[in-house]
Design a protein around this motif. Structure first.
Motif, mmCIF file in Angstrom:
data_model
loop_
_atom_site.group_PDB
_atom_site.id
_atom_site.type_symbol
_atom_site.label_atom_id
_atom_site.label_comp_id
_atom_site.label_asym_id
_atom_site.label_seq_id
_atom_site.Cartn_x
_atom_site.Cartn_y
_atom_site.Cartn_z
ATOM 1 N N VAL A 31 -8.603 -14.337 -57.149
ATOM 2 C CA VAL A 31 -7.322 -14.913 -56.738
ATOM 3 C C VAL A 31 -6.283 -13.847 -56.385
ATOM 4 C CG1 VAL A 31 -7.702 -17.075 -57.956
ATOM 5 C CG2 VAL A 31 -6.471 -15.221 -59.114
ATOM 6 N N GLY A 32 -6.678 -12.570 -56.336
ATOM 7 C CA GLY A 32 -5.774 -11.532 -55.858
ATOM 8 C C GLY A 32 -4.975 -10.804 -56.918
ATOM 9 N N VAL A 33 -5.365 -10.911 -58.182
ATOM 10 C CA VAL A 33 -4.643 -10.220 -59.249
ATOM 11 C C VAL A 33 -4.972 -8.733 -59.190
ATOM 12 C CG1 VAL A 33 -4.419 -10.005 -61.763
ATOM 13 C CG2 VAL A 33 -4.623 -12.260 -60.706
ATOM 14 N N GLU A 80 0.574 -17.744 -50.236
ATOM 15 C CA GLU A 80 1.903 -17.882 -49.637
ATOM 16 C C GLU A 80 2.531 -16.553 -49.244
ATOM 17 O OE1 GLU A 80 3.532 -20.857 -48.914
ATOM 18 O OE2 GLU A 80 1.565 -21.701 -49.423
ATOM 19 N N GLN A 81 2.321 -15.537 -50.069
ATOM 20 C CA GLN A 81 2.969 -14.234 -49.864
ATOM 21 C C GLN A 81 1.947 -13.141 -50.170
ATOM 22 O OE1 GLN A 81 6.833 -13.792 -51.745
ATOM 23 N NE2 GLN A 81 7.084 -16.001 -51.872
ATOM 24 N N GLY A 82 1.114 -12.853 -49.213
ATOM 25 C CA GLY A 82 0.005 -11.926 -49.412
ATOM 26 C C GLY A 82 0.388 -10.534 -49.877
ATOM 27 N N SER A 83 1.621 -10.126 -49.657
ATOM 28 C CA SER A 83 2.021 -8.770 -50.045
ATOM 29 C C SER A 83 2.506 -8.676 -51.487
ATOM 30 C CB SER A 83 3.119 -8.256 -49.114
ATOM 31 O OG SER A 83 4.289 -9.034 -49.255
ATOM 32 N N PRO A 136 2.208 -24.081 -69.117
ATOM 33 C CA PRO A 136 2.354 -25.537 -69.033
ATOM 34 C C PRO A 136 2.263 -25.967 -67.557
ATOM 35 C CG PRO A 136 4.104 -24.572 -70.377
ATOM 36 C CD PRO A 136 3.380 -23.441 -69.700
ATOM 37 N N ARG A 137 1.708 -27.101 -67.313
ATOM 38 C CA ARG A 137 1.592 -27.672 -65.962
ATOM 39 C C ARG A 137 0.860 -26.739 -65.004
ATOM 40 N NH1 ARG A 137 7.141 -30.546 -64.372
ATOM 41 N NH2 ARG A 137 7.969 -28.454 -64.398
ATOM 42 N N GLY A 138 -0.170 -26.058 -65.476
ATOM 43 C CA GLY A 138 -0.947 -25.173 -64.624
ATOM 44 C C GLY A 138 -1.454 -23.976 -65.405
ATOM 45 N N ASN A 139 -1.896 -22.949 -64.665
ATOM 46 C CA ASN A 139 -2.335 -21.717 -65.315
ATOM 47 C C ASN A 139 -2.046 -20.535 -64.404
ATOM 48 O OD1 ASN A 139 -4.840 -20.994 -63.693
ATOM 49 N ND2 ASN A 139 -5.339 -23.086 -64.308
ATOM 50 N N ALA A 194 -1.483 -17.491 -59.353
ATOM 51 C CA ALA A 194 -1.757 -16.251 -58.622
ATOM 52 C C ALA A 194 -2.370 -16.556 -57.254
ATOM 53 C CB ALA A 194 -2.683 -15.351 -59.434
ATOM 54 N N ARG A 195 -3.313 -17.487 -57.219
ATOM 55 C CA ARG A 195 -3.935 -17.881 -55.950
ATOM 56 C C ARG A 195 -2.874 -18.426 -54.994
ATOM 57 N NH1 ARG A 195 -7.346 -21.459 -57.620
ATOM 58 N NH2 ARG A 195 -9.109 -20.049 -57.741
#
Length: 127
Positions: free
Chosen positions: A96-98, A72-75, A58-61, A66-67
């Motif tokens: 998106v970094g998954v 915000e927190q690359g690690s 809800p309110r996004g995906n 993930a992006r």
């Protein structure tokens, strides 16, 4: 050694409960959100070690979330959960970094038991 923080984002109370139960006797602290907005609030105030998020929220995906977390927190390590009729888009997830994908039933391990979910998280969160 401080506890690793696992963020579970899923509109299903059952999925959140199962992950919390699976990790209850571990070195991982679980926080949860039912939608993208709640998750972003947590991400802005906590250091996330691992996020398990539904692809549909809800309110996004899950992909946009993930992006956001990756920015915000690359690690932070990121897994997306797909269940039911949800389609997992591998190319979009990689962009998106998954790091991985699980069927929702696999990560919450309703057939394999709580040890399977703990194993996935322990493997991904080890130093």
């Amino acid at each position: 050694m401080s506890q690793k923080l696992v963020l579970v984002v899923d509109p299903s109370t059952e999925t959140i409960r199962r992950v919390q139960e699976a990790l209850a006797e571990s070195d991982y602290m679980v926080v949860s959100a039912k939608d993208s907005h709640e998750a972003r609030t947590i991400i802005s105030s906590e250091k996330i070690d691992l996020m398990l998020s539904s692809t549909s929220l809800p309110r996004g995906n899950g992909y946009d979330l993930a992006r956001h977390l990756h920015h915000e927190q690359g690690s932070a390590l990121i897994y997306l959960l797909a269940g039911g009729y949800e389609v997992y888009n591998v190319d979009r997830a990689e962009r998106v970094g998954v790091i991985g994908q699980r069927r929702a039933a696999g990560i919450v391990a309703h057939r394999a038991g709580n040890g399977a979910a703990r194993g996935v998280v322990a493997h991904r969160c080890r130093p």
